[in-house]
Scaffold this active site. Sequence first.
Site, short mmCIF file in Angstrom:
data_model
loop_
_atom_site.label_atom_id
_atom_site.label_comp_id
_atom_site.label_asym_id
_atom_site.label_seq_id
_atom_site.Cartn_x
_atom_site.Cartn_y
_atom_site.Cartn_z
N SER A 179 0.84 -1.20 0.00
CA SER A 179 0.00 0.00 0.00
C SER A 179 0.87 1.24 0.00
O SER A 179 2.08 1.17 0.24
CB SER A 179 -0.93 0.00 1.21
OG SER A 179 -0.30 0.64 2.30
N LYS A 180 0.21 2.37 -0.26
CA LYS A 180 0.94 3.63 -0.33
C LYS A 180 1.64 3.98 0.97
O LYS A 180 2.54 4.79 1.00
CB LYS A 180 -0.03 4.77 -0.68
CG LYS A 180 -0.59 4.63 -2.08
CD LYS A 180 -1.63 5.68 -2.40
CE LYS A 180 -2.42 5.20 -3.61
NZ LYS A 180 -3.18 6.20 -4.28
N ARG A 181 1.16 3.36 2.05
CA ARG A 181 1.75 3.68 3.35
C ARG A 181 2.95 2.81 3.68
O ARG A 181 3.67 3.07 4.62
CB ARG A 181 0.67 3.52 4.44
CG ARG A 181 -0.36 4.63 4.43
CD ARG A 181 -1.52 4.30 5.36
NE ARG A 181 -2.16 3.04 4.98
CZ ARG A 181 -3.02 2.92 3.98
NH1 ARG A 181 -3.36 3.96 3.25
NH2 ARG A 181 -3.56 1.74 3.68
N ASP A 182 3.19 1.76 2.88
CA ASP A 182 4.32 0.89 3.19
C ASP A 182 5.64 1.59 2.89
O ASP A 182 5.74 2.39 1.95
CB ASP A 182 4.23 -0.41 2.37
CG ASP A 182 3.16 -1.34 2.92
OD1 ASP A 182 3.11 -1.48 4.15
OD2 ASP A 182 2.38 -1.88 2.11
#
Length: 458
Positions: free
Chosen positions: A229-232
């Site tokens: 995900s974009k948060r990884d």
Amino acid sequence: MSTPKVRVRFAPSPTGFFHIGSARTALFNWLYARHTGGTFVLRIEDTDKERNSEEYLSVIYDSLRWLGMDWDEGPGKGGDFGPYRQSERDAVYREYLGKLQAAGRTYEKDGAIYFKLLGERSEVFDEHRKKTVTKVANTPAVIEDLIRGHVERTEDEDFVIFRSDGNPVFHFVNVVDDIAMQITHVIRGEDHLSNTSKHVELFKAFGVTPPAFAHIPLILKSNGPGKMSKRDQGALIEEYQRRGYLPEAVVNFLCLLGWNPGDNREKMPIEEIIRLFDLPGVNQSNARFDEKKMAHVNMGYLLELPADAFVAHARAYLERHNATAALAAAPAFFREVMLLSQPKVKSVEELPAYTVYFFSDEYPVDAKVREKVMAKGDPKARLRELIELLRTADFGSDLALETAIKDLATKNSLGFGDYQSVARLAVSGTNVGPSITGLFRVLGRDKVLARMERFLAA
Ligand code: GLU
């Protein structure tokens, strides 16, 4: 009959930061266009006014440019099929809506416009949604996906193409633009495979043969199950740019997320990748993101940079990060330090910590390293012996220095490492760094001796 010229598009929605999944989709489109001599179109899917932002959009442009994915048609570039932002294509969507209306394939319900499937209709109670819905006995849409192979899916419910607020829905604008822009191959993430049957129904309703589809497998997180995900960590392209990664390395790494040249090669010039890339060569299985591999690929590219280019790249990074001490150093000394570090760092982001003791006498001393080094034998005696040796040793040659230290160690029935560890601790405060002889040479005799004396006195 000649096959039409390949036209592919990258169609991002500027609703979030540009992440590696999007970058890889863009790259596979770009590679396919370059491989086939086709056209790479950039189309901005910005119909969702609430979720789009100009900031995200400029990050997309910047990242594509940074990675070297030049678009042949699109914003800022023009082309025969513009405008290339969906927010500016309302007239096109109205025109295409008119075609569906004329063919009797739409109806209005609760202010929204629905696309009407073909087939027998029946009212069915949907347990899941707890309401009665109209099901359509439709024939399955058949997709011969260039990566996934044969896929069949049946759409059995009419779906909205214009919301009650008057805005067209993704499925509709996506298909209309693929038709209007004469797209021949739709290459996109596998998360869109479930939309494809809707899209095929729309293509058919417009009387158009659907383009070829190629759905790229997902990118999984480096640890554990699930989609990246974009948060990884490591997910955002601009992060690599900020961290001083080389764009060539990032591109090469992205290629390997789901594609390989059929052998074990990893590092390849882009011309070679363009020559070898093809859609059937894309893996069906999901790719796993591996930050270590990314760093390793970057290191390979750093190693190959000519000296001047590496020094310039390092300087640019250090300037962006206000590494004042390093930047204030004499240019010749700076260059020597950087060239000594070039084969040792995975990315220039390591340089500030890796080289700190070259540019200041006030460098940190690693307490754990100190404890370990000082616990073994009589390190101070070894350091005194080294000081004697280094007073007269030849600092001009790494090999001569190394031989002299080895001889000293042999004479005292010790190893090279016994001298190296205490010397490194004394002159750099750590146990990592370039070769000790290179370190001595670049730091120079006076500094080396002064630091060793200071260490003994402390
Ligand atoms: N705007 C869509 C997305 O960002 C594009 C889908 C497609 O490539 O067809 O996922």
